[in-house]
Write an enzyme that holds these catalytic residues in place. Structure first.
Site, PDB file in Angstrom:
ATOM      1  N   TYR A  60      35.115 -21.806 -29.928  1.00 29.38           N
ATOM      2  CA  TYR A  60      36.577 -22.509 -29.884  1.00 29.38           C
ATOM      3  C   TYR A  60      37.478 -22.013 -31.052  1.00 29.38           C
ATOM      4  CZ  TYR A  60      34.215 -25.701 -26.714  1.00 29.38           C
ATOM      5  OH  TYR A  60      33.659 -26.408 -25.500  1.00 29.38           O
ATOM      6  N   PRO A 110      36.259 -35.253 -18.527  1.00 27.08           N
ATOM      7  CA  PRO A 110      36.263 -36.539 -17.653  1.00 27.08           C
ATOM      8  C   PRO A 110      37.385 -37.061 -17.328  1.00 27.08           C
ATOM      9  CG  PRO A 110      35.866 -36.839 -20.133  1.00 27.08           C
ATOM     10  CD  PRO A 110      35.616 -35.524 -19.944  1.00 27.08           C
ATOM     11  N   LEU A 111      38.575 -36.455 -17.827  1.00 28.78           N
ATOM     12  CA  LEU A 111      40.117 -36.785 -17.375  1.00 28.78           C
ATOM     13  C   LEU A 111      40.436 -35.720 -16.589  1.00 28.78           C
ATOM     14  CD1 LEU A 111      41.093 -38.599 -20.455  1.00 28.78           C
ATOM     15  CD2 LEU A 111      40.679 -39.591 -18.225  1.00 28.78           C
ATOM     16  N   ARG A 141      40.939 -32.401 -17.321  1.00 27.05           N
ATOM     17  CA  ARG A 141      41.707 -31.562 -18.207  1.00 27.05           C
ATOM     18  C   ARG A 141      43.160 -32.414 -18.497  1.00 27.05           C
ATOM     19  NH1 ARG A 141      38.278 -27.960 -16.006  1.00 27.05           N
ATOM     20  NH2 ARG A 141      37.154 -26.890 -17.321  1.00 27.05           N
ATOM     21  N   LEU A 152      44.143 -36.735 -14.850  1.00 31.26           N
ATOM     22  CA  LEU A 152      43.901 -38.122 -14.626  1.00 31.26           C
ATOM     23  C   LEU A 152      44.502 -39.128 -15.501  1.00 31.26           C
ATOM     24  CD1 LEU A 152      40.260 -37.688 -13.397  1.00 31.26           C
ATOM     25  CD2 LEU A 152      42.060 -38.692 -12.128  1.00 31.26           C
TER      26      LEU A 152
END
Length: 330
Positions: A59, A207-208, A210, A213
């Site tokens: 990253y 979990p969203l 990306r 949601l």
């Protein structure tokens, strides 16, 4: 503040906060990053009881580990620190390839320790499986790091069920990090039963979905340079995005009825998949962090879970999660 805790793994158990913090977007991929803001967000997370921090050497590349290291200086004892190796990049950001060779495992770990400014890593993942190197050799080198005290626990990311079994036979695997959300459920078929049989925890990234949601993403909201707008993620393109946003609208309706945000409802769904599940939603801003933490207080009934899964059927999401799926589930 205190936040609930969960335990990842059984043979080699790691106690962490019920929600972690994915730090990737503070440095790259989701628009422009700002180091000062990222550091402030991490420190606010610790204040809120979010002590499980996730980064990786790739990253930035390399700069995210430095940022995390600065943020936790003086507070190392509060943190369960996870980082990863295996996606090899040059300093200019160009891609080298997936590397699971034992020599690279050793050198990557030493470099991560230096950038983070710590004497050990709590959870060290192989970021992607190198199919050119037997997993037994890669995990054997990772085991050496545990024996040397540089690493406390081992993890894999986006590994297939057979690979997980072979790795776990060399040294106990504490956690598997893979994408899991209302929008991505393929690991439920083979991977989830395998890790539960072996006593391995699950750490869902994205979990969203990306960010989709949360209800805050559209074709007009993505910043210049955001990888979601570059074709890397087919779910964010053209007709696929339009179709997927219709699913998000259904989640929003359920969230309004529940008295929470769409993102909180989506995170609560992931948390409800089991006490061995610790999602790591990523954000680079304190307000979104605080919203995510609120998901830990959202309790879902069986009827709530069914309503969500009826609103977003497994086969309803349009588009692959990556434009190039060749490196996942190996």
């Amino acid at each position: 503040m205190t936040l609930q805790r969960r335990t990842l793994g059984t043979t080699s158990a790691l106690d962490v906060s019920i929600l972690g913090l994915g730090c990737m977007g503070m440095s790259e991929f989701y628009g422009t990053g700002d180091e000062a803001t990222g550091i402030a967000t991490i420190r606010r997370a610790l204040d809120l009881g979010v002590t499980f921090l996730d980064t990786a050497d790739m990253y930035g590349p390399f700069t995210n580990e430095q940022l995390v290291g600065k943020a936790i200086a003086g507070r190392r004892d509060e943190v369960q620190l996870a980082t990863k190796f295996g996606n090899e990049r040059n300093p200019d950001g160009s891609w080298v390839g997936i590397n699971g060779s034992p020599d690279y495992v050793r050198s990557a770990c030493d470099a991560s320790l230096a950038r983070l400014g710590v004497d050990h890593i709590d959870l060290y993942y192989q970021h992607r499986v190198d199919t050119s190197v037997p997993i037994e050799e890669t995990v054997g080198a990772m085991k050496e790091l545990v024996d040397a005290g540089k690493v406390r626990h081992l993890g894999l990311s986006e590994a297939a069920a057979d690979t997980i079994r072979r790795a776990h036979a060399v040294h106990p695997i504490t956690a598997l990090q893979s994408e899991w959300s209302l929008f991505t459920r393929d690991l439920e078929d083979d991977v989830v039963p395998t890790v539960r049989e072996l006593g391995i925890g699950l750490v869902p990234y994205s979990p969203l979905g990306r960010g989709i949601l949360t209800g805050a993403v559209s074709a007009d909201t993505l910043e210049a340079g955001d990888s979601r707008a570059t074709g890397r993620f087919p779910r964010f393109e053209g007709d696929a995005l339009d179709a997927n946003l219709q699913l998000v609208a259904k989640v929003r309706e359920l969230a309004e009825a529940k008295g929470c945000t769409p993102g909180q409802l989506a995170l609560a769904w992931v948390l409800a998949q089991g006490d061995d599940v610790v999602p790591i939603p990523g954000t680079k801003r304190i307000p979104y962090l605080e919203e995510n933490v609120g998901a830990a207080d959202v309790t879902l009934s069986d009827a709530d879970l069914k309503a969500l899964e009826d609103a977003v059927p497994r086969d309803a999401v349009v588009g692959d999660r990556y434009g190039d799926m060749s490196t996942v589930n190996k």
